[in-house]
Structures are given as C-alpha cells and as structure tokens.
Design an enzyme around this catalytic site. Structure first.
Site, short mmCIF file in Angstrom:
data_model
loop_
_atom_site.label_atom_id
_atom_site.label_comp_id
_atom_site.label_asym_id
_atom_site.label_seq_id
_atom_site.Cartn_x
_atom_site.Cartn_y
_atom_site.Cartn_z
N LYS A 16 0.83 -1.22 0.00
CA LYS A 16 0.00 0.00 0.00
C LYS A 16 0.86 1.27 0.00
O LYS A 16 2.07 1.21 0.28
CB LYS A 16 -0.94 -0.06 1.21
CG LYS A 16 -1.95 -1.22 1.11
CD LYS A 16 -2.90 -1.25 2.31
CE LYS A 16 -3.97 -2.33 2.16
NZ LYS A 16 -4.91 -2.35 3.31
N TYR A 56 -12.66 -2.83 -3.81
CA TYR A 56 -13.28 -2.77 -2.48
C TYR A 56 -14.80 -2.74 -2.55
O TYR A 56 -15.45 -2.24 -1.63
CB TYR A 56 -12.74 -1.56 -1.71
CG TYR A 56 -11.33 -1.75 -1.20
CD1 TYR A 56 -11.00 -2.82 -0.36
CD2 TYR A 56 -10.31 -0.85 -1.53
CE1 TYR A 56 -9.71 -3.00 0.12
CE2 TYR A 56 -9.02 -1.02 -1.04
CZ TYR A 56 -8.72 -2.10 -0.22
OH TYR A 56 -7.44 -2.26 0.27
N ARG A 92 -1.76 -14.64 4.13
CA ARG A 92 -2.56 -13.97 5.17
C ARG A 92 -1.90 -14.12 6.54
O ARG A 92 -1.87 -13.18 7.33
CB ARG A 92 -3.98 -14.54 5.22
CG ARG A 92 -4.81 -14.24 3.99
CD ARG A 92 -5.34 -12.83 3.93
NE ARG A 92 -6.42 -12.57 4.86
CZ ARG A 92 -7.17 -11.49 4.86
NH1 ARG A 92 -6.97 -10.54 3.95
NH2 ARG A 92 -8.11 -11.31 5.75
N THR A 98 -6.07 -7.66 10.25
CA THR A 98 -6.41 -6.36 9.64
C THR A 98 -5.94 -5.21 10.52
O THR A 98 -5.34 -4.24 10.04
CB THR A 98 -7.93 -6.27 9.42
OG1 THR A 98 -8.34 -7.39 8.65
CG2 THR A 98 -8.31 -4.99 8.70
N VAL A 116 -4.94 0.62 11.81
CA VAL A 116 -5.72 -0.14 10.82
C VAL A 116 -5.86 0.65 9.51
O VAL A 116 -5.89 0.06 8.42
CB VAL A 116 -7.10 -0.56 11.37
CG1 VAL A 116 -8.03 0.63 11.59
CG2 VAL A 116 -7.78 -1.58 10.47
N ASN A 119 -2.23 0.15 7.13
CA ASN A 119 -1.74 -1.19 7.50
C ASN A 119 -0.87 -1.86 6.41
O ASN A 119 -0.79 -3.07 6.33
CB ASN A 119 -2.89 -2.08 7.96
CG ASN A 119 -3.94 -2.32 6.89
OD1 ASN A 119 -3.81 -1.81 5.77
ND2 ASN A 119 -4.95 -3.10 7.21
N HIS A 122 -2.02 -5.50 1.52
CA HIS A 122 -3.25 -6.26 1.30
C HIS A 122 -2.90 -7.64 0.78
O HIS A 122 -1.98 -7.78 -0.03
CB HIS A 122 -4.14 -5.56 0.26
CG HIS A 122 -5.19 -6.47 -0.33
ND1 HIS A 122 -6.37 -6.73 0.31
CD2 HIS A 122 -5.20 -7.22 -1.47
CE1 HIS A 122 -7.07 -7.60 -0.42
NE2 HIS A 122 -6.39 -7.90 -1.50
N GLU A 133 -9.28 -10.66 -7.88
CA GLU A 133 -8.36 -9.53 -7.74
C GLU A 133 -7.23 -9.60 -8.76
O GLU A 133 -6.83 -8.57 -9.32
CB GLU A 133 -7.83 -9.48 -6.30
CG GLU A 133 -8.95 -9.13 -5.31
CD GLU A 133 -8.58 -9.33 -3.85
OE1 GLU A 133 -7.43 -9.73 -3.55
OE2 GLU A 133 -9.45 -9.09 -2.99
P1 RTP Z 1 -7.03 -6.28 3.12
O1 RTP Z 1 -8.27 -6.62 2.33
O2 RTP Z 1 -6.46 -4.90 2.79
O3 RTP Z 1 -5.99 -7.35 3.20
O4 RTP Z 1 -7.54 -6.11 4.57
P2 RTP Z 1 -8.38 -7.12 5.39
O5 RTP Z 1 -9.01 -8.18 4.54
O6 RTP Z 1 -7.48 -7.53 6.48
O7 RTP Z 1 -9.53 -6.14 5.92
P3 RTP Z 1 -10.90 -5.63 5.28
O8 RTP Z 1 -11.92 -5.73 6.36
O9 RTP Z 1 -11.17 -6.25 3.95
O10 RTP Z 1 -10.57 -4.10 5.09
C1 RTP Z 1 -9.86 -3.66 3.99
C2 RTP Z 1 -8.96 -2.54 4.39
O11 RTP Z 1 -9.74 -1.44 4.84
C3 RTP Z 1 -9.03 -0.69 5.81
N1 RTP Z 1 -9.82 -0.62 7.03
N2 RTP Z 1 -9.93 0.49 7.73
N3 RTP Z 1 -11.83 0.75 10.78
C4 RTP Z 1 -11.09 1.18 9.78
O12 RTP Z 1 -10.72 2.33 9.69
C5 RTP Z 1 -10.71 0.20 8.77
N4 RTP Z 1 -11.09 -1.06 8.71
C6 RTP Z 1 -10.51 -1.59 7.61
C7 RTP Z 1 -7.73 -1.41 6.06
O13 RTP Z 1 -6.72 -0.82 5.22
C8 RTP Z 1 -8.04 -2.83 5.57
O14 RTP Z 1 -6.87 -3.51 5.20
#
Ligand code: RTP
Length: 155
Positions: A16, A56, A92, A98, A116, A119, A122, A133
């Site tokens: 990122k 997203y 992962r 996350t 978060v 982070n 991805h 993707e």
């Molecule tokens: P990623 O897709 O980026 O690997 O992340 P993830 O599955 O671990 O998490 P996901 O729930 O899909 O969220 C995607 C990305 O959104 C941002 N995020 N911000 N509360 C918040 O401000 C928040 N929650 C999620 C993070 O960049 C997360 O990786």
C-alpha cells in the site's frame, strides 16, 4: 508427496502507499521470496478510483470506505501475484490481522505498522477473491510463467 498442481495456487498482494512512502517494499518482497513463493507478476500502479471501487466493492457501505479509497489512491502501490502451495492462507498468516494491534510480532503488520487505516499491505482472503483480484489488477499476459529451479528444493 508433493504434486506439481498443488503448487499452482496464486494470491494477489498489494503493497500500500504508506509502505512505498516508508521504503518498506524491499523488506516485504524479501519475506515472500525467502518463504519460497514464486513471483508471477509485479507492477507499480497509481490506482484509479474506478479500480479501487471494484477492488473494495464489498466494503462500499462501510463507514471507512471513502477514507480507504483516498488512502489507497494517495500514492503508488505495488501490485503482485505470488504462487505456491497454500499461498492464499500462508500469505494472510505472514501479513497478520487487519488491525496491526492484533497482529503478532513477526507478521508484516505486526512488525511494520500501528494503525488499521495505514496497514501497509493487502492480501487476498480466499482463492476466489484471489482470482477476482488478479484479473482486476493484471492482464493475462502480465502473469509470467517461468521455470522455477528452486521448486524442487522447496517442496
Ligand atoms: P485487506 O483486504 O487490505 O488485506 O484487509 P483485510 O481483509 O485484512 O480487511 P478488510 O476488512 O477487507 O478491510 C480492507 C482494508 O480497509 C481498511 N480498514 N480500515 N476501521 C477502519 O478504519 C478500517 N477497517 C478496515 C484497512 O486498510 C483494511 O486492510
């Protein structure tokens, strides 16, 4: 006994904008290389809002969505495809949770970040997401099939 087809799983990883700004790209790539995964595609991308809204799509109703798209388009990202046995699940695990606060030391998020909303990386969460993707971020001819002479030692 290792069957060659089982090593053909692929995942999508994006480094990122915060990680690029902080010069963490090399450290992150190194972890996947040393683990034994095979790099299949990699490019530096300034992601458009269109691309990010597709990527997203599932998060479009979440309160942090606009912030997320702004963050992800704030600078270049490095999009990559890695291949190998159980690469989706293992990537992962290498990435961590996350929320970096829940990520153990030794994981990428556990070692390199705090928030978060910043982070650093991805990784696809399932084989189906990985397929979706990869085809969103890469053309078919950008995925390179090359002879991996180390595979014999890794499996
Ligand atoms: P990623 O897709 O980026 O690997 O992340 P993830 O599955 O671990 O998490 P996901 O729930 O899909 O969220 C995607 C990305 O959104 C941002 N995020 N911000 N509360 C918040 O401000 C928040 N929650 C999620 C993070 O960049 C997360 O990786």
């Amino acid at each position: 006994v290792f069957q060659p087809g089982r090593g053909a799983e692929r995942t999508f990883v994006a480094v990122k904008p915060d990680a690029l700004q902080r010069r963490l790209l090399g450290d992150i790539v190194r972890r996947f290389e040393r683990k034994g995964f095979r790099l299949v595609a990699m490019k530096l991308v300034q992601a458009s809002e269109d691309l990010l809204s597709e990527h997203y799509f599932a998060l479009r109703d979440r309160p942090f969505y606009n912030h997320l798209v702004k963050y992800m388009s704030s600078g270049p990202v490095v999009a990559m495809v890695w291949q190998g046995l159980d690469v989706v699940k293992t990537a992962r695990a290498m990435i961590g949770e996350t929320n970096p606060a829940d990520s153990r030391p030794g994981t990428i998020r556990g070692d390199f970040c705090i928030e978060v909303g910043k982070n650093v990386i991805h990784g696809s969460d399932s084989i189906e997401s990985a397929r979706r993707e990869i085809s969103l971020w890469f053309r078919e001819d950008e995925l390179i099939c090359w002879e991996d002479h180390a595979e014999h030692w890794i499996h």
